[in-house]
Motif scaffolding. Structure first.
Motif, PDB file in Angstrom:
ATOM      1  N   VAL A   1     -63.830  -7.644 -59.616  1.00  0.00           N
ATOM      2  CA  VAL A   1     -64.190  -5.881 -59.608  1.00  0.00           C
ATOM      3  C   VAL A   1     -62.797  -5.101 -59.895  1.00  0.00           C
ATOM      4  CG1 VAL A   1     -66.200  -6.015 -58.172  1.00  0.00           C
ATOM      5  CG2 VAL A   1     -64.244  -4.911 -57.222  1.00  0.00           C
ATOM      6  N   THR A   2     -63.023  -4.261 -60.821  1.00  0.00           N
ATOM      7  CA  THR A   2     -61.895  -3.230 -60.477  1.00  0.00           C
ATOM      8  C   THR A   2     -61.274  -2.925 -59.388  1.00  0.00           C
ATOM      9  OG1 THR A   2     -62.620  -1.175 -61.423  1.00  0.00           O
ATOM     10  CG2 THR A   2     -62.279  -2.345 -63.503  1.00  0.00           C
ATOM     11  N   VAL A   3     -60.276  -2.037 -59.621  1.00  0.00           N
ATOM     12  CA  VAL A   3     -59.386  -1.342 -57.943  1.00  0.00           C
ATOM     13  C   VAL A   3     -60.341  -0.147 -57.879  1.00  0.00           C
ATOM     14  CG1 VAL A   3     -57.473  -0.208 -59.825  1.00  0.00           C
ATOM     15  CG2 VAL A   3     -57.381  -0.317 -56.878  1.00  0.00           C
ATOM     16  N   ASP A   4     -60.708   0.868 -59.015  1.00  0.00           N
ATOM     17  CA  ASP A   4     -61.545   1.817 -59.346  1.00  0.00           C
ATOM     18  C   ASP A   4     -62.915   1.345 -58.642  1.00  0.00           C
ATOM     19  OD1 ASP A   4     -59.548   4.157 -61.257  1.00  0.00           O
ATOM     20  OD2 ASP A   4     -59.458   2.204 -62.313  1.00  0.00           O
ATOM     21  N   GLU A   5     -63.169   0.423 -59.217  1.00  0.00           N
ATOM     22  CA  GLU A   5     -64.937   0.273 -58.607  1.00  0.00           C
ATOM     23  C   GLU A   5     -64.832  -0.185 -57.093  1.00  0.00           C
ATOM     24  OE1 GLU A   5     -68.542  -2.735 -59.103  1.00  0.00           O
ATOM     25  OE2 GLU A   5     -67.111  -2.590 -60.652  1.00  0.00           O
ATOM     26  N   ALA A   6     -63.862  -0.696 -56.544  1.00  0.00           N
ATOM     27  CA  ALA A   6     -63.369  -1.295 -55.452  1.00  0.00           C
ATOM     28  C   ALA A   6     -63.302   0.243 -54.315  1.00  0.00           C
ATOM     29  CB  ALA A   6     -62.807  -2.364 -55.214  1.00  0.00           C
ATOM     30  N   ILE A   7     -62.451   0.329 -55.095  1.00  0.00           N
ATOM     31  CA  ILE A   7     -62.534   2.072 -53.749  1.00  0.00           C
ATOM     32  C   ILE A   7     -63.679   2.625 -53.839  1.00  0.00           C
ATOM     33  CG2 ILE A   7     -61.056   4.415 -53.939  1.00  0.00           C
ATOM     34  CD1 ILE A   7     -58.764   3.188 -54.725  1.00  0.00           C
ATOM     35  N   ARG A   8     -64.310   2.803 -54.986  1.00  0.00           N
ATOM     36  CA  ARG A   8     -65.604   3.701 -54.897  1.00  0.00           C
ATOM     37  C   ARG A   8     -66.994   3.035 -53.754  1.00  0.00           C
ATOM     38  NH1 ARG A   8     -64.318   8.132 -54.786  1.00  0.00           N
ATOM     39  NH2 ARG A   8     -63.871   8.972 -57.428  1.00  0.00           N
ATOM     40  N   MET A   9     -66.874   1.175 -54.191  1.00  0.00           N
ATOM     41  CA  MET A   9     -67.372   0.973 -53.552  1.00  0.00           C
ATOM     42  C   MET A   9     -67.177   0.943 -51.523  1.00  0.00           C
ATOM     43  SD  MET A   9     -70.175  -0.318 -55.221  1.00  0.00           S
ATOM     44  CE  MET A   9     -70.140   0.733 -56.941  1.00  0.00           C
TER      45      MET A   9
ATOM     46  N   LYS B   1     -62.448  -8.694 -49.328  1.00  0.00           N
ATOM     47  CA  LYS B   1     -62.760 -10.082 -49.810  1.00  0.00           C
ATOM     48  C   LYS B   1     -64.042 -10.704 -50.978  1.00  0.00           C
ATOM     49  CE  LYS B   1     -60.522 -12.733 -46.370  1.00  0.00           C
ATOM     50  NZ  LYS B   1     -60.453 -13.278 -44.445  1.00  0.00           N
ATOM     51  N   ASP B   2     -64.773  -9.300 -50.406  1.00  0.00           N
ATOM     52  CA  ASP B   2     -65.734  -9.819 -51.034  1.00  0.00           C
ATOM     53  C   ASP B   2     -65.751  -9.208 -52.906  1.00  0.00           C
ATOM     54  OD1 ASP B   2     -67.532 -11.064 -48.941  1.00  0.00           O
ATOM     55  OD2 ASP B   2     -68.785  -9.431 -48.509  1.00  0.00           O
ATOM     56  N   LEU B   3     -65.084  -8.468 -53.008  1.00  0.00           N
ATOM     57  CA  LEU B   3     -64.573  -7.538 -54.177  1.00  0.00           C
ATOM     58  C   LEU B   3     -64.014  -8.151 -55.019  1.00  0.00           C
ATOM     59  CD1 LEU B   3     -64.829  -3.924 -52.140  1.00  0.00           C
ATOM     60  CD2 LEU B   3     -66.562  -4.815 -53.710  1.00  0.00           C
ATOM     61  N   ALA B   4     -62.926  -8.676 -54.441  1.00  0.00           N
ATOM     62  CA  ALA B   4     -61.861  -9.585 -55.282  1.00  0.00           C
ATOM     63  C   ALA B   4     -62.434 -10.952 -55.308  1.00  0.00           C
ATOM     64  CB  ALA B   4     -60.856 -10.198 -53.961  1.00  0.00           C
TER      65      ALA B   4
ATOM     66  N   SER C   1     -55.288  -1.314 -42.378  1.00  0.00           N
ATOM     67  CA  SER C   1     -57.003  -0.694 -41.569  1.00  0.00           C
ATOM     68  C   SER C   1     -57.480  -2.237 -42.103  1.00  0.00           C
ATOM     69  CB  SER C   1     -56.981   0.090 -41.438  1.00  0.00           C
ATOM     70  OG  SER C   1     -58.188  -0.175 -40.970  1.00  0.00           O
ATOM     71  N   GLU C   2     -57.453  -2.861 -41.366  1.00  0.00           N
ATOM     72  CA  GLU C   2     -58.093  -4.349 -41.021  1.00  0.00           C
ATOM     73  C   GLU C   2     -59.328  -4.098 -40.966  1.00  0.00           C
ATOM     74  OE1 GLU C   2     -56.969  -7.114 -37.138  1.00  0.00           O
ATOM     75  OE2 GLU C   2     -54.994  -6.826 -38.433  1.00  0.00           O
ATOM     76  N   VAL C   3     -60.541  -3.055 -40.873  1.00  0.00           N
ATOM     77  CA  VAL C   3     -61.399  -3.190 -40.946  1.00  0.00           C
ATOM     78  C   VAL C   3     -62.371  -2.806 -41.771  1.00  0.00           C
ATOM     79  CG1 VAL C   3     -61.874  -2.139 -38.197  1.00  0.00           C
ATOM     80  CG2 VAL C   3     -61.713  -0.808 -40.846  1.00  0.00           C
ATOM     81  N   TYR C   4     -61.706  -3.079 -43.552  1.00  0.00           N
ATOM     82  CA  TYR C   4     -62.359  -3.218 -45.118  1.00  0.00           C
ATOM     83  C   TYR C   4     -61.711  -4.641 -45.192  1.00  0.00           C
ATOM     84  CZ  TYR C   4     -62.445   2.098 -43.905  1.00  0.00           C
ATOM     85  OH  TYR C   4     -62.628   3.244 -44.005  1.00  0.00           O
TER      86      TYR C   4
ATOM     87  N   VAL D   1     -54.777  -0.891 -52.751  1.00  0.00           N
ATOM     88  CA  VAL D   1     -56.136  -1.866 -52.904  1.00  0.00           C
ATOM     89  C   VAL D   1     -55.995  -2.586 -54.049  1.00  0.00           C
ATOM     90  CG1 VAL D   1     -58.949  -1.577 -53.524  1.00  0.00           C
ATOM     91  CG2 VAL D   1     -57.965   0.475 -52.151  1.00  0.00           C
ATOM     92  N   GLN D   2     -55.263  -2.453 -54.888  1.00  0.00           N
ATOM     93  CA  GLN D   2     -55.207  -3.318 -56.373  1.00  0.00           C
ATOM     94  C   GLN D   2     -54.154  -4.654 -55.931  1.00  0.00           C
ATOM     95  OE1 GLN D   2     -56.123  -3.298 -59.719  1.00  0.00           O
ATOM     96  NE2 GLN D   2     -55.014  -5.319 -58.838  1.00  0.00           N
ATOM     97  N   GLY D   3     -53.023  -4.588 -54.930  1.00  0.00           N
ATOM     98  CA  GLY D   3     -52.447  -5.667 -53.974  1.00  0.00           C
ATOM     99  C   GLY D   3     -53.117  -6.056 -52.878  1.00  0.00           C
ATOM    100  N   GLU D   4     -54.138  -5.669 -52.774  1.00  0.00           N
ATOM    101  CA  GLU D   4     -54.954  -6.617 -51.239  1.00  0.00           C
ATOM    102  C   GLU D   4     -56.354  -7.254 -52.500  1.00  0.00           C
ATOM    103  OE1 GLU D   4     -55.500  -6.601 -48.265  1.00  0.00           O
ATOM    104  OE2 GLU D   4     -53.265  -5.905 -48.218  1.00  0.00           O
ATOM    105  N   LEU D   5     -56.437  -6.316 -53.406  1.00  0.00           N
ATOM    106  CA  LEU D   5     -57.760  -7.817 -54.363  1.00  0.00           C
ATOM    107  C   LEU D   5     -56.754  -8.663 -54.240  1.00  0.00           C
ATOM    108  CD1 LEU D   5     -58.991  -4.612 -55.774  1.00  0.00           C
ATOM    109  CD2 LEU D   5     -60.539  -6.130 -54.031  1.00  0.00           C
ATOM    110  N   ASP D   6     -55.052  -8.722 -55.325  1.00  0.00           N
ATOM    111  CA  ASP D   6     -54.612  -9.494 -55.916  1.00  0.00           C
ATOM    112  C   ASP D   6     -54.249 -10.805 -55.235  1.00  0.00           C
ATOM    113  OD1 ASP D   6     -54.826  -8.189 -58.664  1.00  0.00           O
ATOM    114  OD2 ASP D   6     -52.401  -7.131 -58.152  1.00  0.00           O
ATOM    115  N   LYS D   7     -53.844 -10.722 -53.438  1.00  0.00           N
ATOM    116  CA  LYS D   7     -53.552 -11.430 -52.546  1.00  0.00           C
ATOM    117  C   LYS D   7     -54.833 -12.183 -52.222  1.00  0.00           C
ATOM    118  CE  LYS D   7     -52.626  -9.757 -48.578  1.00  0.00           C
ATOM    119  NZ  LYS D   7     -51.899  -8.854 -47.521  1.00  0.00           N
ATOM    120  N   LEU D   8     -55.775 -11.164 -52.260  1.00  0.00           N
ATOM    121  CA  LEU D   8     -57.015 -11.817 -51.516  1.00  0.00           C
ATOM    122  C   LEU D   8     -57.937 -13.006 -53.089  1.00  0.00           C
ATOM    123  CD1 LEU D   8     -58.971  -8.980 -49.538  1.00  0.00           C
ATOM    124  CD2 LEU D   8     -57.509 -11.127 -48.980  1.00  0.00           C
ATOM    125  N   ARG D   9     -57.310 -12.829 -54.210  1.00  0.00           N
ATOM    126  CA  ARG D   9     -57.891 -14.016 -55.167  1.00  0.00           C
ATOM    127  C   ARG D   9     -57.515 -14.901 -55.125  1.00  0.00           C
ATOM    128  NH1 ARG D   9     -58.431  -8.201 -59.212  1.00  0.00           N
ATOM    129  NH2 ARG D   9     -60.373  -7.912 -58.645  1.00  0.00           N
TER     130      ARG D   9
END
Length: 366
Positions: A72-80, A65-68, A57-60, A358-366
């Motif tokens: 932050v860790t992937v666990d923290e990202a999902i909780r946020m 991007k901000d979390l990347a 989903s693009e709405v996230y 989510v880890q994949g998205e964070l890695d890509k956005l970083r």
């Protein structure tokens, strides 16, 4: 305009909740529309719902991007991400909370499913989620595993409202009610305002039929297909009536406590041969919650057949169904334990898939 069927369901005393949440629902105003048009007064979530909402989903993207950037860790990202959605939904539902004397207008968020068999980490996670969301119309979902039972008591004792999930057996449901009473007793001793603490016990319905029907087919017995789920739930309500008529409960009620309402979960029909509203129309009585996927909600609005009460007065029939299943060779104890184990496993798998995505998205956005 609201649906006549849903108006009748609400009028019969059933609280209609939606078993789904996504940021898209919040951004488009869909949740508010369902409150106005479909009598929705609560929301439940689980790891599978969040996995489906977030992945792809693009709405996230902006938040990711901000979390990347923050690293932050992937666990923290999902909780946020998930707590942000639940907090926003709680705000949308706040009018229903105020109008129902703090009973409805609730949004549920589940502890990490990987903690289902660990008591102390479950308690710690529940407290953290309560603090993160910071809304009094929140429910923390705790699975009714053996290790979850003492966690339920401890979390309630801390003044935190709890949705007990993944209940399949009558024996476990009685243990859940006992854990609730113990928690409210401790909350009272701890000086908490009991009127602010709420709880529901999520008793799963359709999964019981799915598993038992499969076993009946192997046994060549089709007469009992599609009867176990409703019968099991009706007997759960019989147990509820017994426990909440006890002197132990009356003492807590006199101190301002509210009963732990039965919540019918897993109410979407899995077998297309069955009427798609059976887990709604056959489980109506005052003082219960029915959380529905949107397809079931729409079906009930369109062609449901709600009655004033389809639980009380059916206890003897329900006992006979379970007795007949035992006579046919279906082990009730084996079924409910399997369903609990599978339920925990399914949520854990969904959570792991969400973590990976989510880890994949964070890695890509970083």
């Amino acid at each position: 305009m609201t649906s006549k069927n849903l108006d009748a369901l609400s009028g019969a005393g059933v609280a209609i909740w939606l078993d789904d949440l996504s940021r898209k629902r919040l951004q488009t105003g869909n949740l508010a529309d369902l409150m106005a048009e479909k009598n929705v007064v609560g929301v439940t979530t689980n790891p599978t719902i969040f996995q489906k909402a977030i992945v792809g989903s693009e709405v996230y993207t902006e938040q990711l991007k901000d979390l990347a950037v923050r690293g932050v860790t992937v666990d923290e990202a999902i909780r946020m991400i998930t707590t942000a959605d639940v907090r926003a939904a709680a705000d949308v539902l706040r009018p229903a909370y105020d109008a129902s004397d703090r009973q409805d207008g609730r949004v549920s968020i589940e502890v990490d499913p990987r903690l289902a068999h660990s008591t102390a980490p479950t308690v710690a996670e529940a407290k953290q989620l309560w603090w993160l969301v910071d809304r009094e119309n929140l429910f923390i979902k705790i699975p009714a595993t053996r290790e979850g039972l003492p966690a339920i008591t401890e979390v309630l004792a801390a003044g935190i409202s709890v949705n007990v999930t993944l209940i399949f057996s009558l024996e476990r449901y009685r243990a859940v009610m006992d854990a609730f009473l113990a928690g409210i007793e401790q909350a009272k001793a701890n000086g908490h305002d009991l009127g602010k603490i709420a709880s529901v016990a999520s008793f799963f319905v359709s999964r019981v039929d799915t598993e038992i029907d499969k076993r009946l087919e192997k046994l060549g017995n089709t007469d009992l297909r599609g009867k176990a789920g409703v019968a099991n739930a009706r007997l759960a309500f019989e147990a509820y009536e017994e426990v909440f008529a006890s002197d132990r409960w009356k003492a807590l009620a006199a101190a301002g406590a509210k009963p732990q309402r039965p919540l019918w979960a897993s109410t979407g029909v899995k077998d297309p041969a069955y009427v798609d509203t059976m887990y709604v129309d056959d489980l109506i009585t005052r003082g219960v919650v029915n959380t529905m996927p949107e397809a079931t909600l729409d079906a009930e609005a369109d062609h449901g057949k709600p009655v004033e009460d389809s639980i009380r007065g059916f206890y003897a029939e329900a006992h006979k169904v379970l007795a007949d299943l035992a006579a046919a060779g279906v082990s009730y104890d084996d079924v409910v334990q399997l369903l609990e184990d599978e339920g925990v496993d399914k949520f854990e798998v969904s959570w792991k898939e969400l973590l990976e995505a989510v880890q994949g998205e964070l890695d890509k956005l970083r």
